[in-house]
Structure formats: structure tokens, C-alpha cells
Design a protein around this motif. Structure first.
Motif, mmCIF file in Angstrom:
data_model
loop_
_atom_site.group_PDB
_atom_site.id
_atom_site.type_symbol
_atom_site.label_atom_id
_atom_site.label_comp_id
_atom_site.label_asym_id
_atom_site.label_seq_id
_atom_site.Cartn_x
_atom_site.Cartn_y
_atom_site.Cartn_z
ATOM 1 N N GLU A 294 0.837 -1.208 0.000
ATOM 2 C CA GLU A 294 0.000 0.000 0.000
ATOM 3 C C GLU A 294 0.867 1.252 0.000
ATOM 4 O OE1 GLU A 294 -0.157 -2.276 2.401
ATOM 5 O OE2 GLU A 294 -2.031 -3.376 2.049
ATOM 6 N N THR A 295 2.043 1.157 0.640
ATOM 7 C CA THR A 295 2.918 2.325 0.728
ATOM 8 C C THR A 295 3.296 2.835 -0.651
ATOM 9 O OG1 THR A 295 3.835 1.264 2.701
ATOM 10 C CG2 THR A 295 4.961 3.213 1.887
ATOM 11 N N PHE A 296 3.597 1.926 -1.573
ATOM 12 C CA PHE A 296 3.981 2.323 -2.927
ATOM 13 C C PHE A 296 2.841 3.084 -3.612
ATOM 14 C CE2 PHE A 296 3.829 1.375 -7.468
ATOM 15 C CZ PHE A 296 5.024 1.949 -7.879
ATOM 16 N N TYR A 297 1.633 2.562 -3.502
ATOM 17 C CA TYR A 297 0.506 3.198 -4.195
ATOM 18 C C TYR A 297 0.102 4.520 -3.530
ATOM 19 C CZ TYR A 297 0.252 -1.030 -6.899
ATOM 20 O OH TYR A 297 0.579 -2.051 -7.748
ATOM 21 N N PHE A 298 0.285 4.598 -2.205
ATOM 22 C CA PHE A 298 0.016 5.881 -1.550
ATOM 23 C C PHE A 298 1.070 6.909 -1.950
ATOM 24 C CE2 PHE A 298 -3.187 3.926 0.970
ATOM 25 C CZ PHE A 298 -3.951 4.957 1.459
ATOM 26 N N ALA A 299 2.329 6.475 -2.093
ATOM 27 C CA ALA A 299 3.381 7.394 -2.557
ATOM 28 C C ALA A 299 3.030 7.922 -3.942
ATOM 29 C CB ALA A 299 4.729 6.684 -2.567
ATOM 30 N N LEU A 300 2.575 7.011 -4.805
ATOM 31 C CA LEU A 300 2.182 7.404 -6.167
ATOM 32 C C LEU A 300 0.984 8.360 -6.133
ATOM 33 C CD1 LEU A 300 3.009 6.762 -9.092
ATOM 34 C CD2 LEU A 300 1.243 4.979 -9.102
ATOM 35 N N LEU A 301 0.012 8.039 -5.267
ATOM 36 C CA LEU A 301 -1.185 8.876 -5.157
ATOM 37 C C LEU A 301 -0.833 10.298 -4.715
ATOM 38 C CD1 LEU A 301 -4.309 9.272 -4.937
ATOM 39 C CD2 LEU A 301 -4.109 8.449 -2.579
ATOM 40 N N PHE A 302 -0.021 10.421 -3.666
ATOM 41 C CA PHE A 302 0.316 11.750 -3.154
ATOM 42 C C PHE A 302 1.237 12.503 -4.118
ATOM 43 C CE2 PHE A 302 -0.532 9.753 1.151
ATOM 44 C CZ PHE A 302 -1.768 10.369 1.266
ATOM 45 N N PHE A 303 2.090 11.767 -4.846
ATOM 46 C CA PHE A 303 2.968 12.427 -5.825
ATOM 47 C C PHE A 303 2.122 13.061 -6.941
ATOM 48 C CE2 PHE A 303 5.808 12.707 -9.427
ATOM 49 C CZ PHE A 303 6.982 13.152 -8.867
ATOM 50 N N VAL A 304 1.172 12.291 -7.457
ATOM 51 C CA VAL A 304 0.286 12.824 -8.508
ATOM 52 C C VAL A 304 -0.567 13.970 -7.953
ATOM 53 C CG1 VAL A 304 -1.619 12.258 -10.056
ATOM 54 C CG2 VAL A 304 0.259 10.636 -9.753
ATOM 55 N N SER A 305 -1.029 13.807 -6.707
ATOM 56 C CA SER A 305 -1.845 14.862 -6.084
ATOM 57 C C SER A 305 -1.045 16.154 -5.952
ATOM 58 C CB SER A 305 -2.325 14.403 -4.703
ATOM 59 O OG SER A 305 -3.107 13.249 -4.801
ATOM 60 N N ALA A 306 0.230 16.030 -5.565
ATOM 61 C CA ALA A 306 1.065 17.230 -5.427
ATOM 62 C C ALA A 306 1.230 17.934 -6.779
ATOM 63 C CB ALA A 306 2.428 16.844 -4.849
ATOM 64 N N ILE A 307 1.422 17.142 -7.827
ATOM 65 C CA ILE A 307 1.540 17.743 -9.167
ATOM 66 C C ILE A 307 0.261 18.494 -9.537
ATOM 67 C CG2 ILE A 307 1.714 17.199 -11.634
ATOM 68 C CD1 ILE A 307 3.623 14.949 -10.886
ATOM 69 N N LEU A 308 -0.890 17.889 -9.266
ATOM 70 C CA LEU A 308 -2.177 18.534 -9.585
ATOM 71 C C LEU A 308 -2.382 19.809 -8.763
ATOM 72 C CD1 LEU A 308 -4.484 15.380 -9.840
ATOM 73 C CD2 LEU A 308 -3.564 16.772 -11.704
ATOM 74 N N VAL A 309 -1.991 19.751 -7.489
ATOM 75 C CA VAL A 309 -2.141 20.939 -6.627
ATOM 76 C C VAL A 309 -1.304 22.100 -7.170
ATOM 77 C CG1 VAL A 309 -1.575 21.890 -4.355
ATOM 78 C CG2 VAL A 309 -2.753 19.706 -4.521
ATOM 79 N N TYR A 310 -0.047 21.807 -7.528
ATOM 80 C CA TYR A 310 0.816 22.890 -8.033
ATOM 81 C C TYR A 310 0.399 23.332 -9.433
ATOM 82 C CZ TYR A 310 3.770 22.335 -3.990
ATOM 83 O OH TYR A 310 4.223 22.308 -2.704
ATOM 84 N N TYR A 311 -0.145 22.423 -10.212
ATOM 85 C CA TYR A 311 -0.671 22.832 -11.525
ATOM 86 C C TYR A 311 -1.819 23.817 -11.341
ATOM 87 C CZ TYR A 311 -3.069 22.648 -15.991
ATOM 88 O OH TYR A 311 -3.687 23.006 -17.158
ATOM 89 N N TYR A 312 -2.706 23.504 -10.396
ATOM 90 C CA TYR A 312 -3.833 24.403 -10.116
ATOM 91 C C TYR A 312 -3.337 25.742 -9.582
ATOM 92 C CZ TYR A 312 -8.013 26.221 -7.830
ATOM 93 O OH TYR A 312 -9.045 27.026 -7.434
ATOM 94 N N TYR A 313 -2.315 25.688 -8.726
ATOM 95 C CA TYR A 313 -1.801 26.919 -8.117
ATOM 96 C C TYR A 313 -1.142 27.829 -9.156
ATOM 97 C CZ TYR A 313 1.206 29.953 -5.316
ATOM 98 O OH TYR A 313 1.854 31.043 -4.783
ATOM 99 N N PHE A 314 -0.330 27.260 -10.040
ATOM 100 C CA PHE A 314 0.416 28.074 -11.008
ATOM 101 C C PHE A 314 -0.382 28.380 -12.269
ATOM 102 C CE2 PHE A 314 4.068 26.424 -8.564
ATOM 103 C CZ PHE A 314 4.704 27.623 -8.322
ATOM 104 N N ASN A 315 -1.491 27.663 -12.456
ATOM 105 C CA ASN A 315 -2.268 27.875 -13.674
ATOM 106 C C ASN A 315 -2.784 29.314 -13.770
ATOM 107 O OD1 ASN A 315 -3.437 26.960 -16.084
ATOM 108 N ND2 ASN A 315 -5.419 26.729 -15.076
#
Length: 428
Positions: A294-315
Motif C-alpha cells: 500500500e505504501t507504494f501506491y500511496f506514494a504514487l497517489l500523493f505524488f500525482v496529487s502534489a503535481i495537480l495541486v501545483y498545476y492548479y496553483y500556477f495555472n
């Protein structure tokens, strides 16, 4: 405010019409905004009343018949429901009524569950009690639209996480905690979207950060070192979320997501700056079974989430992205590359982590100087100081040199703060 307006009028800085307009504006704002002291004292009053009722009942508890005990156990619950119903149907606009009645009802529910369990000898442990209490609190969050209820709910499910199995009986993935947290997400979404100026936002941001960090901490399992990349991605999400809703008037210290995300990221980086971290990780991390955790998939989930958050912020800030880019924002991407390098070259990864921390410290000092902000500037100096202190454990340096380095850092603190204050005075 009145004295300031009178002073400006006497100095002919503003006209009487403008003075009246300013006064009317703040009067309207005061009427439309709930009195924070009333809300705070309302919640405290509800807490004290609830605790007082429990103590009075407990004092004579053993002498009462079972039927009387059952009747008394439900009285606070009924009173809480009546008060909450009254606040929903008759006091819709009163924040103090809504929060105080919901708070009382939540503690009445907890007291009723525990009393009924004791009266009828119902079996169960603390985890079952917390789970039942949390499930009964959840509807109050949405029906009463209570923010104190959502805070207490997050506290309950975090305690449930600790109590159920994650820390006391070996770390296992706890689906139930994550489902319970997902249940509160719609309320949090509307809270952060519509109530950006309330103190409840700050309390929620701190509590959400701590609760989710505990949830991720329970994922350790077979690959504990993989948690570092999961944590870094999660903290980056917090940091980015803090900037997405931060107003221009809000300071960094009052924004829980920014403060927690920044400090938690730096603590993780400092831990990763030691030799032992990378040496022990190489021994256990590289295995195909890592993709089944589960740790691997949570790492992947939060990594993608961080990218989306910063995309929204800088957009919305494309033209000014350089001014809005903070030193800690790209850390989760940089750390991910260093993490992969660390599988093959642990010493190189350790050096890169130290360079990364030093770069963050220097860039933070530069940012503080540009912003003319003493807090940000000193934060950068503290980062470099901690990095130097950490390296004393890894390197064999004489005490004379260690003393000289700390003296230099102290002089650096003094010189930069003196320069900043002098610059402020010169700028007027």
C-alpha cells in the motif's frame, strides 16, 4: 478605528464623506461577521455543562437503579438533540448557537454510549467505542454544518487509528481510517472554499495535516524507508494547498498547511541527510514485492496529487510564476530522483540531500531579504544552522572548529537581522 478616523479628519487626510463611508463599512462588516468571542465562549460553555452533568451523575451512580441509570444516560443526549434542532430551525444564522449545541451533543453521545455499555455490560474495547462514536458524530457535521463537530470527528478517527491496530498491535493498513477520513472530505471542501477568513480554517489545516501524517505513518509495513518519499509527497500537497487558499493578508504562521508542510518537509530531509538512512535503505528497499504494498501506491497517489495541486496553483499565475515559486515547492520531485539514485549510490544520495537542504536555506534567506521579512530570513538561517549541527554527528571535526563555526553562524544571525532592520529604517 474611531480614533484613527478622527485623527485623519483633523489632519485633513480624508473628507467627512469618506470618514462616514469607512465607518459604515466597518459597521456592516461587524454585523455580518459572527462575534468570535461569543462562539468561543459558547463552545467552552457547552463543554463545561456537559462535563458538569457527567460528574453529577457519576457522583451518585452506584446508588441508582438500572432503569433510572438508563433514563439519566439519555437525558444529555435528548437535551443536545433539542438544542441542535433549535439551532438548525430557529437560529440558522447564529454560529455560536450552532457550534455550541453541536459540541454539547457530541459529548452527550459519547457519554450515552459509555454509560449504556456500562449499565448493560456490553462487551467491546476502546477502538469499538471510538468507531461507534465517530460514526454517530459524522451526521452532525453535515446536518448542523458544524465546524467544531468536524474538528472533533477528525480527532476521534485519529485516536481510533492509534487505538485500533496501527500502533499497538503491529502496523497494518487500516482501510477503515481512510474511509472515515474520506467521509469528511466534502465538508472540508466547502469549508475551505467558502470560509477562508475564519479561524476554523487554521485549526482544520493543522489537524488534517497531523491526522493524515499519522495515517501515512501506519503504512510502514515491510518497507519503512519508502515512507520517506510518501511523506515528502504528502507534505508537498499540504504546502501547495496552503498557498492555493492563502490570502494576501494572511501570514505564514497562521496558515497550518504552509507551516506544517514546510517544517515536516525539512525534518524529513534532515533525517535523510544522515549516512545510516541510505545505507539501511539499500539493504531492504530494492525488491519486486515493493509494488504489492500500500505504501507504494500511496506514494504514487500523493505524488500525482502534489503535481495537480501545483498545476492548479500556477495555472492562474503563469505570468508571475517566478515570484510565486517557493524554495520548498519542487522538493518532492527532486527528492524522488535522489531516492532512486540512493538505491545504487547511497553516498551520492546523501551528498545531494545535503546540497538540497543548503540550497533551500540559501534561497529562503534570499527570499526573506527580497520580501523584507525577518521571519522568512531567519527561517533560512535556522535551516543552515541545523544542517551544520547535523553534520557534526557525521564528521570528525575538532571542538575548536565546531565552536568557530557556531560563532560564525551566530554572527551571521546578528549581521543579517541588523542589516534588515537598518534597511527597513532607511526605507521609512
Amino acid at each position: 478605528m474611531k480614533r484613527d478616523i478622527e485623527e485623519l479628519l483633523k489632519a485633513n487626510v480624508i473628507s467627512p464623506e469618506i470618514a462616514d463611508a469607512i465607518s459604515n463599512y466597518y459597521k456592516q462588516k461587524e454585523i455580518s461577521s459572527p462575534n468570535r468571542l461569543v462562539v468561543v465562549f459558547g463552545i467552552l460553555g457547552a463543554l463545561l455543562v456537559g462535563l458538569g452533568v457527567i460528574l453529577i451523575i457519576a457522583h451518585n451512580w452506584d446508588d441508582l437503579a438500572r432503569g433510572v441509570k438508563t433514563f439519566l444516560a439519555f437525558i444529555p443526549l435528548v437535551l443536545g438533540q433539542v438544542a441542535t434542532g433549535y439551532s438548525i430551525f430557529r437560529k440558522k444564522e447564529s454560529t455560536s448557537w450552532r457550534e455550541a449545541s453541536a459540541c454539547f451533543l457530541i459529548f452527550a453521545i459519547g457519554a450515552c454510549i459509555s454509560l449504556i455499555s456500562q449499565i448493560y455490560n456490553i462487551e467491546g474495547d476502546l477502538g469499538d467505542f471510538l468507531l461507534t462514536w465517530s460514526l454517530l458524530v459524522l451526521p452532525i457535521v453535515y446536518i448542523a454544518r458544524s465546524h467544531i463537530a468536524s474538528l472533533l470527528y477528525i480527532l476521534l478517527i485519529t485516536y481510533f487509528l492509534f487505538e485500533s491496530n496501527s500502533w499497538t498491535h503491529g502496523r497494518q493498513f487500516n482501510f477503515l481510517y481512510w474511509l472515515l477520513f474520506l467521509a469528511i472530505v466534502p465538508h472540508l471542501f466547502f469549508l475551505f472554499k467558502n470560509r477562508k477568513e475564519t479561524n476554523f480554517i487554521n485549526f482544520h489545516s493543522f489537524l488534517i495535516s497531523i491526522s493524515l501524517s499519522c495515517g501515512v505513518g501506519s503504512l510502514a509495513g515491510e518497507f519503512p524507508h519508502l515512507l520517506s518519499i510518501t511523506f515528502i509527497a504528502l507534505f508537498s500537497c499540504f504546502y501547495g494547498l496552503g498557498y492555493t487558499y492563502k490570502s494576501s493578508q494572511q501570514g505564514h504562521l497562521s496558515n497550518g498547511f504552509i507551516l506544517y508542510g514546510s517544517m515536516a518537509t525539512m525534518v524529513t530531509l534532515f533525517i535523510a541527510s544522515f549516512q545510516d538512512f541510505w545505507r539501511t535503505m539499500r539493504e531492504v528497499i530494492w525488491s519486486a514485492s515493493i509494488f504489492q504494498t500500500e505504501t507504494f501506491y500511496f506514494a504514487l497517489l500523493f505524488f500525482v496529487s502534489a503535481i495537480l495541486v501545483y498545476y492548479y496553483y500556477f495555472n492562474d499565475r503563469r505570468s508571475q510564476w517566478r515570484d510565486n515559486l517557493q524554495p520548498i515547492m519542487p522538493v518532492f520531485i527532486v527528492y524522488s530522483f535522489i531516492f532512486i539514485i540512493g538505491q545504487f549510490f547511497p553516498q551520492l544520495a546523501q551528498i545531494l540531500i545535503n546540497i538540497l537542504i543548503l540550497s533551500i536555506g540559501v534561497l529562503t534567506i534570499r527570499q526573506g531579504a527580497n520580501m523584507n521579512h525577518l521571519g522568512v530570513l531567519n527561517y533560512g538561517l535556522i535551516i543552515i544552522t541545523i544542517l551544520v549541527a547535523c553534520r557534526f554527528f557525521d564528521t570528525d571535526i575538532s571542538f575548536v572548529w565546531r565552536g568557530l563555526i557556531f560563532v560564525s553562524l551566530g554572527l551571521g544571525f546578528f549581521a543579517t537581522n541588523f542589516w534588515m532592520i537598518k534597511k527597513r529604517r532607511e526605507d521609512g
